[in-house]
Design a protein around this motif. Sequence first.
Motif, PDB file in Angstrom:
ATOM      1  N   LEU A  81       0.812  -1.220   0.000  1.00 51.47           N
ATOM      2  CA  LEU A  81       0.000   0.000   0.000  1.00 51.47           C
ATOM      3  C   LEU A  81       0.847   1.273   0.000  1.00 51.47           C
ATOM      4  CD1 LEU A  81      -2.853  -0.994   2.479  1.00 51.47           C
ATOM      5  CD2 LEU A  81      -2.932  -0.906  -0.015  1.00 51.47           C
ATOM      6  N   LEU A  82       2.082   1.166  -0.435  1.00 54.81           N
ATOM      7  CA  LEU A  82       2.918   2.354  -0.472  1.00 54.81           C
ATOM      8  C   LEU A  82       2.503   3.289  -1.604  1.00 54.81           C
ATOM      9  CD1 LEU A  82       6.445   0.948   0.404  1.00 54.81           C
ATOM     10  CD2 LEU A  82       4.713   1.953   1.901  1.00 54.81           C
ATOM     11  N   GLN A  83       1.689   2.780  -2.509  1.00 52.42           N
ATOM     12  CA  GLN A  83       1.105   3.581  -3.586  1.00 52.42           C
ATOM     13  C   GLN A  83      -0.334   3.130  -3.765  1.00 52.42           C
ATOM     14  OE1 GLN A  83       3.324   3.609  -7.272  1.00 52.42           O
ATOM     15  NE2 GLN A  83       1.461   3.866  -8.465  1.00 52.42           N
ATOM     16  N   VAL A  84      -1.257   4.084  -3.742  1.00 50.14           N
ATOM     17  CA  VAL A  84      -2.670   3.781  -3.956  1.00 50.14           C
ATOM     18  C   VAL A  84      -3.163   4.686  -5.085  1.00 50.14           C
ATOM     19  CG1 VAL A  84      -4.985   3.745  -2.951  1.00 50.14           C
ATOM     20  CG2 VAL A  84      -3.004   3.119  -1.540  1.00 50.14           C
ATOM     21  N   VAL A  85      -3.659   4.062  -6.124  1.00 50.06           N
ATOM     22  CA  VAL A  85      -4.127   4.798  -7.300  1.00 50.06           C
ATOM     23  C   VAL A  85      -5.639   4.989  -7.187  1.00 50.06           C
ATOM     24  CG1 VAL A  85      -4.279   4.795  -9.808  1.00 50.06           C
ATOM     25  CG2 VAL A  85      -2.281   3.796  -8.682  1.00 50.06           C
ATOM     26  N   ALA A  86      -6.059   6.244  -7.193  1.00 47.96           N
ATOM     27  CA  ALA A  86      -7.490   6.553  -7.157  1.00 47.96           C
ATOM     28  C   ALA A  86      -8.056   6.471  -8.567  1.00 47.96           C
ATOM     29  CB  ALA A  86      -7.705   7.948  -6.586  1.00 47.96           C
ATOM     30  N   LYS A  87      -9.324   6.123  -8.654  1.00 45.47           N
ATOM     31  CA  LYS A  87     -10.014   6.170  -9.951  1.00 45.47           C
ATOM     32  C   LYS A  87     -10.239   7.632 -10.315  1.00 45.47           C
ATOM     33  CE  LYS A  87     -12.323   1.804  -9.134  1.00 45.47           C
ATOM     34  NZ  LYS A  87     -13.583   1.137  -8.820  1.00 45.47           N
ATOM     35  N   GLU A  88     -10.544   7.879 -11.575  1.00 43.26           N
ATOM     36  CA  GLU A  88     -10.672   9.264 -12.043  1.00 43.26           C
ATOM     37  C   GLU A  88     -11.800  10.031 -11.355  1.00 43.26           C
ATOM     38  OE1 GLU A  88     -13.322   8.892 -16.069  1.00 43.26           O
ATOM     39  OE2 GLU A  88     -11.173   8.490 -16.226  1.00 43.26           O
ATOM     40  N   ASP A  89     -12.737   9.322 -10.713  1.00 40.94           N
ATOM     41  CA  ASP A  89     -13.830   9.995 -10.002  1.00 40.94           C
ATOM     42  C   ASP A  89     -13.694   9.863  -8.481  1.00 40.94           C
ATOM     43  OD1 ASP A  89     -14.355   7.275  -9.881  1.00 40.94           O
ATOM     44  OD2 ASP A  89     -16.504   7.484 -10.238  1.00 40.94           O
ATOM     45  N   GLU A  90     -12.483   9.548  -7.994  1.00 38.46           N
ATOM     46  CA  GLU A  90     -12.238   9.371  -6.564  1.00 38.46           C
ATOM     47  C   GLU A  90     -11.175  10.354  -6.062  1.00 38.46           C
ATOM     48  OE1 GLU A  90     -12.855   4.614  -5.813  1.00 38.46           O
ATOM     49  OE2 GLU A  90     -10.895   5.282  -6.514  1.00 38.46           O
ATOM     50  N   ILE A  91     -11.326  10.730  -4.804  1.00 40.20           N
ATOM     51  CA  ILE A  91     -10.293  11.469  -4.086  1.00 40.20           C
ATOM     52  C   ILE A  91      -9.988  10.659  -2.837  1.00 40.20           C
ATOM     53  CG2 ILE A  91      -9.734  13.531  -2.755  1.00 40.20           C
ATOM     54  CD1 ILE A  91     -11.420  15.161  -4.656  1.00 40.20           C
ATOM     55  N   ILE A  92      -8.729  10.346  -2.621  1.00 42.11           N
ATOM     56  CA  ILE A  92      -8.337   9.534  -1.469  1.00 42.11           C
ATOM     57  C   ILE A  92      -8.443  10.370  -0.193  1.00 42.11           C
ATOM     58  CG2 ILE A  92      -6.439   8.278  -0.386  1.00 42.11           C
ATOM     59  CD1 ILE A  92      -5.542   7.531  -3.245  1.00 42.11           C
ATOM     60  N   GLN A  93      -9.166   9.830   0.776  1.00 40.43           N
ATOM     61  CA  GLN A  93      -9.328  10.476   2.067  1.00 40.43           C
ATOM     62  C   GLN A  93      -9.102   9.442   3.160  1.00 40.43           C
ATOM     63  OE1 GLN A  93     -10.429  14.034   2.946  1.00 40.43           O
ATOM     64  NE2 GLN A  93      -9.037  13.807   1.235  1.00 40.43           N
ATOM     65  N   PRO A  94      -8.367   9.812   4.212  1.00 44.06           N
ATOM     66  CA  PRO A  94      -8.055   8.848   5.267  1.00 44.06           C
ATOM     67  C   PRO A  94      -9.190   8.716   6.278  1.00 44.06           C
ATOM     68  CG  PRO A  94      -7.108  10.930   5.844  1.00 44.06           C
ATOM     69  CD  PRO A  94      -7.761  11.098   4.474  1.00 44.06           C
ATOM     70  N   SER A  95      -9.162   7.627   6.970  1.00 43.05           N
ATOM     71  CA  SER A  95     -10.000   7.408   8.136  1.00 43.05           C
ATOM     72  C   SER A  95      -9.042   6.880   9.197  1.00 43.05           C
ATOM     73  CB  SER A  95     -11.099   6.390   7.832  1.00 43.05           C
ATOM     74  OG  SER A  95     -11.828   6.116   9.009  1.00 43.05           O
ATOM     75  N   VAL A  96      -8.349   7.798   9.858  1.00 43.87           N
ATOM     76  CA  VAL A  96      -7.284   7.408  10.771  1.00 43.87           C
ATOM     77  C   VAL A  96      -7.591   7.892  12.182  1.00 43.87           C
ATOM     78  CG1 VAL A  96      -5.886   9.456  10.280  1.00 43.87           C
ATOM     79  CG2 VAL A  96      -4.768   7.395  11.101  1.00 43.87           C
ATOM     80  N   SER A  97      -7.260   7.035  13.151  1.00 44.77           N
ATOM     81  CA  SER A  97      -7.405   7.389  14.560  1.00 44.77           C
ATOM     82  C   SER A  97      -6.149   6.921  15.293  1.00 44.77           C
ATOM     83  CB  SER A  97      -8.647   6.732  15.160  1.00 44.77           C
ATOM     84  OG  SER A  97      -8.459   5.334  15.278  1.00 44.77           O
ATOM     85  N   VAL A  98      -6.029   7.283  16.549  1.00 42.93           N
ATOM     86  CA  VAL A  98      -4.846   6.891  17.311  1.00 42.93           C
ATOM     87  C   VAL A  98      -4.720   5.372  17.415  1.00 42.93           C
ATOM     88  CG1 VAL A  98      -4.617   9.033  18.632  1.00 42.93           C
ATOM     89  CG2 VAL A  98      -6.034   7.195  19.521  1.00 42.93           C
ATOM     90  N   SER A  99      -5.821   4.655  17.278  1.00 43.95           N
ATOM     91  CA  SER A  99      -5.751   3.185  17.335  1.00 43.95           C
ATOM     92  C   SER A  99      -5.103   2.595  16.082  1.00 43.95           C
ATOM     93  CB  SER A  99      -7.139   2.583  17.554  1.00 43.95           C
ATOM     94  OG  SER A  99      -7.979   2.868  16.462  1.00 43.95           O
TER      95      SER A  99
END
Length: 116
Positions: A81-99
């Motif tokens: 997962l060092l590179q993640v390619v988004a589709k042309e209609d996607e924007i990559i957004q994280p869902s990250v928490s301290v866990s």
Amino acid sequence: AQDVLKGTIKVIRSDNRTLTSNQIKTMIVDIVNEYFDINKWEFGETFYFSELASFIHSKMPVDIDSVVFVPKYKNHLFGDLLQVVAKEDEIIQPSVSVSDIEIIESLNPRILKQNL
């Protein structure tokens, strides 16, 4: 996120650190969210973890020595997962928490989820 896109951010604290482990985790969550500010991304833009790692290091130069991203999905290995390619209609957004952030002492094949 889909299970195949989930991972853990693993961090080695610096001996010169001024922050606690919980403070480091909280700061990293804030930094990741800053990096993924929706106004900085375009549809279809590719995510490179090396750029995020550099951004984290630039914001925390004293408190961390290393930061890596290790996939959680059972069939993925370190590097998947060092590179993640988004589709042309996607924007990559994280869902990250301290866990999703783990403080570790060192890097080794087991921690990195590498095949031996």
